[in-house]
Enzyme design. Sequence first.
Site, PDB file in Angstrom:
ATOM      1  CB  SER A  29       2.017   0.482  -2.661  1.00  0.00           C
ATOM      2  OG  SER A  29       2.035  -0.662  -1.884  1.00  0.00           O
ATOM      3  CG  HIS A  60      -2.559  -5.699 -11.851  1.00  0.00           C
ATOM      4  ND1 HIS A  60      -1.434  -5.662 -12.633  1.00  0.00           N
ATOM      5  CD2 HIS A  60      -2.287  -4.926 -10.787  1.00  0.00           C
ATOM      6  CE1 HIS A  60      -0.535  -4.900 -12.056  1.00  0.00           C
ATOM      7  NE2 HIS A  60      -1.031  -4.428 -10.939  1.00  0.00           N
ATOM      8  CG  HIS A  82       3.749  -6.971   0.646  1.00  0.00           C
ATOM      9  ND1 HIS A  82       2.985  -6.860  -0.496  1.00  0.00           N
ATOM     10  CD2 HIS A  82       4.469  -5.822   0.740  1.00  0.00           C
ATOM     11  CE1 HIS A  82       3.218  -5.684  -1.058  1.00  0.00           C
ATOM     12  NE2 HIS A  82       4.117  -5.037  -0.341  1.00  0.00           N
ATOM     13  CE1 TYR A  84       0.036  -7.017   2.804  1.00  0.00           C
ATOM     14  CE2 TYR A  84       2.058  -5.833   3.335  1.00  0.00           C
ATOM     15  CZ  TYR A  84       0.953  -6.035   2.517  1.00  0.00           C
ATOM     16  OH  TYR A  84       0.769  -5.255   1.416  1.00  0.00           O
ATOM     17  CD  GLU A  85       0.653  -9.995  -0.585  1.00  0.00           C
ATOM     18  OE1 GLU A  85      -0.194 -10.199  -1.467  1.00  0.00           O
ATOM     19  OE2 GLU A  85       1.826  -9.663  -0.816  1.00  0.00           O
ATOM     20  CB  ALA A 112       4.130   3.451  -0.578  1.00  0.00           C
ATOM     21  CG  MET A 210       3.791  -2.725   6.242  1.00  0.00           C
ATOM     22  SD  MET A 210       2.020  -2.971   6.022  1.00  0.00           S
ATOM     23  CE  MET A 210       1.354  -1.600   6.977  1.00  0.00           C
ATOM     24  CB  SER A 211       7.913  -4.121   1.313  1.00  0.00           C
ATOM     25  OG  SER A 211       8.232  -2.773   0.972  1.00  0.00           O
ATOM     26  CG  ASN A 234       1.285   7.321   5.218  1.00  0.00           C
ATOM     27  OD1 ASN A 234       1.672   6.508   4.359  1.00  0.00           O
ATOM     28  ND2 ASN A 234       1.416   7.104   6.501  1.00  0.00           N
ATOM     29  CG  HIS A 246      -3.891   0.639   0.621  1.00  0.00           C
ATOM     30  ND1 HIS A 246      -2.512   0.567   0.617  1.00  0.00           N
ATOM     31  CD2 HIS A 246      -4.280   0.124  -0.573  1.00  0.00           C
ATOM     32  CE1 HIS A 246      -2.096   0.030  -0.523  1.00  0.00           C
ATOM     33  NE2 HIS A 246      -3.150  -0.243  -1.266  1.00  0.00           N
TER      34      HIS A 246
HETATM   35  N1  HPA Z   1       3.286   2.472   7.935  1.00  0.00           N
HETATM   36  C1  HPA Z   1       3.668   1.272   7.439  1.00  0.00           C
HETATM   37  N2  HPA Z   1       3.686   1.015   6.140  1.00  0.00           N
HETATM   38  C2  HPA Z   1       3.340   1.997   5.287  1.00  0.00           C
HETATM   39  C3  HPA Z   1       2.932   3.267   5.746  1.00  0.00           C
HETATM   40  C4  HPA Z   1       2.909   3.510   7.143  1.00  0.00           C
HETATM   41  O1  HPA Z   1       2.570   4.601   7.630  1.00  0.00           O
HETATM   42  N3  HPA Z   1       2.647   4.000   4.643  1.00  0.00           N
HETATM   43  C5  HPA Z   1       2.866   3.212   3.565  1.00  0.00           C
HETATM   44  N4  HPA Z   1       3.294   1.993   3.954  1.00  0.00           N
END
Ligand code: HPA
Length: 277
Positions: A29, A60, A82, A84-85, A112, A210-211, A234, A246
């Site tokens: 991401s 895109h 992913h 989750y998709e 990320a 998540m990946s 974050n 996000h």
């Molecule tokens: N949690 C899960 N997935 C993420 C996060 C998070 O805080 N930040 C970026 N991807």
Amino acid sequence: MNHEQNMRAANFISEKCFETPKIGLILGSGLGVLADDIQNAVKISYSDIPGFPESTVEGHAGQLVLGKLNGVMVAAMQGRFHFYEGYTMDKVTFPVRVMKELGIETLIVTNAAGGINESFEPGDLMLISDHINNTGTNPLIGLNDDNLGVRFPDLSEAYSKRLRLLAKNTAGRIGLSVKEGVYVANTGPSYETPAEIRMLRVMGGDAVGMSTVPEVIVAKHANLEVLGISCISNMAAGILDQPLSHDEVIETTEKVKNSFLQYVKELVVEIHSTTKQ
Ligand code: HPA
């Protein structure tokens, strides 16, 4: 997906690109911009590659970009699939199989991630030293194709010690400070609760996302050498007194984009010059 399907996709790609990529890159991401720095790029939309899943990602559609990054032949995934998709684990990891078939020897995975370790700050880069698969599943479940790898792959060194050392040295050389830690993969798409983050910390996690874990399991099955880099976008839920979004993830990756870009460009050269030809 079986060996034949991997080969069909790889052949389709090779026909458009005559040099063999040495390094595969999965760009997480906000980090896809790296692919824009690839010279003599051959760009192939995922939707054109046989066997690649139909992309449901908003914005895109993803593409595979082949060409020279800082003089090194790479195959870069601009966007990933992913779990989750709604893709099966088989589909999520198919591109890794295809890049292996194309000839890569090393995989650099990026993402990320939320910082669990309280000594981290948003914007930090973390070399992944190990992972915890907290997705509740595994991409290798099912019949094993012995042509692709062994039934019970060893993950004692999923993230190459050699490459981590090289990455630390490279960071030092360019004056970049990098952290190191354990990446936990959840399925998402909801972010974690503060209680879950406290649990993950006790479990030994430093960052959560998540990946990555499915792709790395398949890469190890395929005997690839792996380097993983998380951008701490974050602090994970409950650490700061603010909600997660996000937008924050994208904002932070945007800020570190340039140093991340420079870092990966240096890394591919270092990796290429030390990998057996
Ligand atoms: N949690 C899960 N997935 C993420 C996060 C998070 O805080 N930040 C970026 N991807």
